[in-house]
Design an enzyme around this catalytic site. Structure first.
Site, PDB file in Angstrom:
ATOM      1  CB  CYS A  18      -0.827  -0.057   1.185  1.00  0.00           C
ATOM      2  SG  CYS A  18      -1.781   1.515   1.266  1.00  0.00           S
TER       3      CYS A  18
ATOM      4  CG  ASP B  75      -2.833  -3.600  -0.163  1.00  0.00           C
ATOM      5  OD1 ASP B  75      -3.480  -3.910   0.899  1.00  0.00           O
ATOM      6  OD2 ASP B  75      -2.682  -2.787  -0.730  1.00  0.00           O
TER       7      ASP B  75
END
Length: 131
Positions: free
Chosen positions: A47, A54
């Protein structure tokens, strides 16, 4: 009053990001329209806002023209995102752009189903169709 988003400037060069190339091989049935589907649950990126990892399930579906995607190089391409700060929307669109550039399909769809963060699950779909 500050109207500037705290996200500004985090993705300015995402289209110029240096990623590995994706190999292709010749389609021996370009006269027949058929669909190729593959997916992976091993996709990870970072991220750009929080620096946290992620995770996503990436689905690819395409109708080849003259070339087909080679899976080993595609997997190496996906691994390059593991250290890359990129938003979900940009991941899916960048993958679509790179795959279309590699194999020039008749049509292609890329879907990214990102794991739930803060109670929200993100699904991004991007499509291409040759004109």
């Amino acid at each position: 009053m500050n109207t500037r988003s705290s996200y500004e400037g985090l993705q300015e060069n995402i289209r110029e990001l240096d990623l590995p190339g994706i190999d292709v091989f010749g389609n021996k049935y370009p006269d027949r329209e058929y669909t190729v589907r593959f997916d992976t649950t091993e996709f990870t990126c970072i991220c750009p806002k929080t620096g946290l990892p992620d995770f996503a399930h990436i689905f690819i579906e395409y109708t080849p023209a003259e070339s087909c995607l080679e899976l080993k190089s595609f997997k190496e391409y996906l691994f390059a995102y593991r250290q890359t700060g990129i938003f979900h929307e940009h991941v899916v669109n960048r993958i679509l752009e790179d795959l279309v550039r590699a194999c020039s399909p008749v049509r292609m769809k890329v879907t990214g189903k990102f794991n739930t963060r803060g109670g929200i699950t993100t699904t991004v779909e991007a499509e291409y169709e040759a004109r």
